[in-house]
Design a protein around this motif. Structure first.
Motif, PDB file in Angstrom:
ATOM      1  N   VAL A  99     -10.288 -34.978   5.090  1.00 51.48           N
ATOM      2  CA  VAL A  99      -9.496 -34.167   6.018  1.00 51.48           C
ATOM      3  C   VAL A  99      -9.086 -32.882   5.300  1.00 51.48           C
ATOM      4  CG1 VAL A  99      -7.418 -34.110   7.455  1.00 51.48           C
ATOM      5  CG2 VAL A  99      -8.631 -36.273   7.114  1.00 51.48           C
ATOM      6  N   GLU A 100      -9.219 -31.762   6.002  1.00 52.44           N
ATOM      7  CA  GLU A 100      -8.794 -30.485   5.427  1.00 52.44           C
ATOM      8  C   GLU A 100      -7.273 -30.436   5.294  1.00 52.44           C
ATOM      9  OE1 GLU A 100     -10.355 -27.260   7.777  1.00 52.44           O
ATOM     10  OE2 GLU A 100     -12.434 -27.872   7.433  1.00 52.44           O
ATOM     11  N   GLU A 101      -6.797 -29.461   4.552  1.00 51.84           N
ATOM     12  CA  GLU A 101      -5.364 -29.238   4.383  1.00 51.84           C
ATOM     13  C   GLU A 101      -4.722 -28.929   5.741  1.00 51.84           C
ATOM     14  OE1 GLU A 101      -2.615 -25.831   2.288  1.00 51.84           O
ATOM     15  OE2 GLU A 101      -4.429 -26.489   1.238  1.00 51.84           O
ATOM     16  N   ILE A 102      -3.512 -29.424   5.942  1.00 53.54           N
ATOM     17  CA  ILE A 102      -2.768 -29.139   7.178  1.00 53.54           C
ATOM     18  C   ILE A 102      -2.360 -27.667   7.163  1.00 53.54           C
ATOM     19  CG2 ILE A 102      -0.651 -29.622   8.482  1.00 53.54           C
ATOM     20  CD1 ILE A 102      -0.838 -32.520   7.366  1.00 53.54           C
ATOM     21  N   ARG A 103      -2.629 -26.987   8.284  1.00 54.97           N
ATOM     22  CA  ARG A 103      -2.285 -25.570   8.423  1.00 54.97           C
ATOM     23  C   ARG A 103      -1.317 -25.391   9.589  1.00 54.97           C
ATOM     24  NH1 ARG A 103      -8.155 -23.117   9.084  1.00 54.97           N
ATOM     25  NH2 ARG A 103      -8.785 -25.244   9.538  1.00 54.97           N
ATOM     26  N   VAL A 104      -0.798 -24.182   9.722  1.00 54.76           N
ATOM     27  CA  VAL A 104       0.111 -23.847  10.818  1.00 54.76           C
ATOM     28  C   VAL A 104      -0.542 -22.778  11.682  1.00 54.76           C
ATOM     29  CG1 VAL A 104       2.378 -22.920  11.438  1.00 54.76           C
ATOM     30  CG2 VAL A 104       2.154 -24.437   9.450  1.00 54.76           C
ATOM     31  N   ASP A 105      -0.575 -23.035  12.995  1.00 50.40           N
ATOM     32  CA  ASP A 105      -1.125 -22.070  13.955  1.00 50.40           C
ATOM     33  C   ASP A 105      -0.181 -20.874  14.015  1.00 50.40           C
ATOM     34  OD1 ASP A 105      -1.652 -20.643  16.420  1.00 50.40           O
ATOM     35  OD2 ASP A 105      -2.697 -22.413  17.165  1.00 50.40           O
ATOM     36  N   LYS A 110       2.538 -24.528  15.579  1.00 54.83           N
ATOM     37  CA  LYS A 110       2.187 -25.951  15.514  1.00 54.83           C
ATOM     38  C   LYS A 110       1.254 -26.210  14.335  1.00 54.83           C
ATOM     39  CE  LYS A 110       4.052 -27.188  19.517  1.00 54.83           C
ATOM     40  NZ  LYS A 110       4.890 -28.318  19.782  1.00 54.83           N
ATOM     41  N   ARG A 111       1.332 -27.434  13.810  1.00 57.58           N
ATOM     42  CA  ARG A 111       0.497 -27.809  12.675  1.00 57.58           C
ATOM     43  C   ARG A 111      -0.814 -28.430  13.165  1.00 57.58           C
ATOM     44  NH1 ARG A 111       3.789 -31.131   8.562  1.00 57.58           N
ATOM     45  NH2 ARG A 111       4.064 -32.457  10.363  1.00 57.58           N
ATOM     46  N   PHE A 112      -1.893 -28.184  12.394  1.00 59.18           N
ATOM     47  CA  PHE A 112      -3.200 -28.715  12.758  1.00 59.18           C
ATOM     48  C   PHE A 112      -4.051 -28.897  11.514  1.00 59.18           C
ATOM     49  CE2 PHE A 112      -3.746 -24.188  12.534  1.00 59.18           C
ATOM     50  CZ  PHE A 112      -5.051 -23.981  12.112  1.00 59.18           C
ATOM     51  N   THR A 113      -5.115 -29.657  11.665  1.00 60.35           N
ATOM     52  CA  THR A 113      -6.083 -29.840  10.600  1.00 60.35           C
ATOM     53  C   THR A 113      -7.431 -30.187  11.212  1.00 60.35           C
ATOM     54  OG1 THR A 113      -6.534 -30.898   8.467  1.00 60.35           O
ATOM     55  CG2 THR A 113      -5.650 -32.310  10.227  1.00 60.35           C
ATOM     56  N   PHE A 114      -8.468 -30.152  10.372  1.00 65.67           N
ATOM     57  CA  PHE A 114      -9.826 -30.477  10.808  1.00 65.67           C
ATOM     58  C   PHE A 114     -10.444 -31.537   9.918  1.00 65.67           C
ATOM     59  CE2 PHE A 114      -9.421 -26.302  12.757  1.00 65.67           C
ATOM     60  CZ  PHE A 114     -10.118 -26.451  13.955  1.00 65.67           C
ATOM     61  N   PHE A 115     -11.359 -32.283  10.497  1.00 65.56           N
ATOM     62  CA  PHE A 115     -12.259 -33.175   9.787  1.00 65.56           C
ATOM     63  C   PHE A 115     -13.532 -33.215  10.613  1.00 65.56           C
ATOM     64  CE2 PHE A 115      -9.685 -35.635  12.646  1.00 65.56           C
ATOM     65  CZ  PHE A 115     -10.531 -36.600  13.192  1.00 65.56           C
ATOM     66  N   ALA A 116     -14.535 -33.980  10.176  1.00 67.39           N
ATOM     67  CA  ALA A 116     -15.819 -33.980  10.874  1.00 67.39           C
ATOM     68  C   ALA A 116     -16.245 -35.386  11.243  1.00 67.39           C
ATOM     69  CB  ALA A 116     -16.892 -33.337   9.999  1.00 67.39           C
ATOM     70  N   ASP A 117     -16.993 -35.482  12.337  1.00 66.45           N
ATOM     71  CA  ASP A 117     -17.591 -36.763  12.704  1.00 66.45           C
ATOM     72  C   ASP A 117     -18.839 -36.962  11.840  1.00 66.45           C
ATOM     73  OD1 ASP A 117     -19.818 -35.512  13.926  1.00 66.45           O
ATOM     74  OD2 ASP A 117     -19.501 -36.491  15.850  1.00 66.45           O
ATOM     75  N   PRO A 118     -19.542 -38.094  11.962  1.00 65.81           N
ATOM     76  CA  PRO A 118     -20.693 -38.340  11.083  1.00 65.81           C
ATOM     77  C   PRO A 118     -21.805 -37.290  11.156  1.00 65.81           C
ATOM     78  CG  PRO A 118     -19.994 -40.380  12.091  1.00 65.81           C
ATOM     79  CD  PRO A 118     -19.206 -39.287  12.752  1.00 65.81           C
TER      80      PRO A 118
END
Length: 128
Positions: A99-105, A110-118
């Motif tokens: 999971v990427e670092e939590i960022r702020v929009d 609001k806080r958000f982050t990204f990750f990837a599916d397979p």
């Protein structure tokens, strides 16, 4: 035209069993229906996302790769709302998901982050 909501998002995967496990065991989505389509050598898995939206997970023989991450023309990413982003990212990490670092929009605060599916499809968690 009057749209009443989002019904589903369709995702094509390269490895059906790996993606099925990801979306059911890692993401926790409920299976509504699973259909094998022998004439297409394909599966279709209907998944329920909390709140009523569905994901249709498709497998096809040799689908083309996604153009780039994440700025390819077309669908950019899937975003799911969560109430506690730290808890959810810790859960994903414990399940082996990077999971990427939590960022702020900058627009909403609001806080958000990204990750990837397979298959590398970007998935966003957006804190309510």
């Amino acid at each position: 035209m009057t749209v009443s909501g989002l019904h589903h998002v369709a995702v094509i995967c390269s490895d059906y069993e790996t993606s099925k496990r990801f979306y059911t065991e890692i993401m926790g989505f409920e299976i509504l229906a699973e259909t094998h389509r022998p004439e297409r050598n394909s599966y279709k898995l209907d998944l329920l996302v909390p709140g009523g939206t569905q994901i249709e997970l498709f497998s096809f023989p040799a689908p083309p790769a996604r153009s780039s991450y994440p700025e390819a023309c077309g669908l950019r990413h899937l975003a799911f709302s969560v109430s506690n982003i730290e808890r959810e990212t810790a859960d994903l990490t414990a399940k082996g998901v990077t999971v990427e670092e939590i960022r702020v929009d900058g627009l909403t605060g609001k806080r958000f982050t990204f990750f990837a599916d397979p298959d590398g499809l970007p998935i966003e968690l957006y804190e309510e």
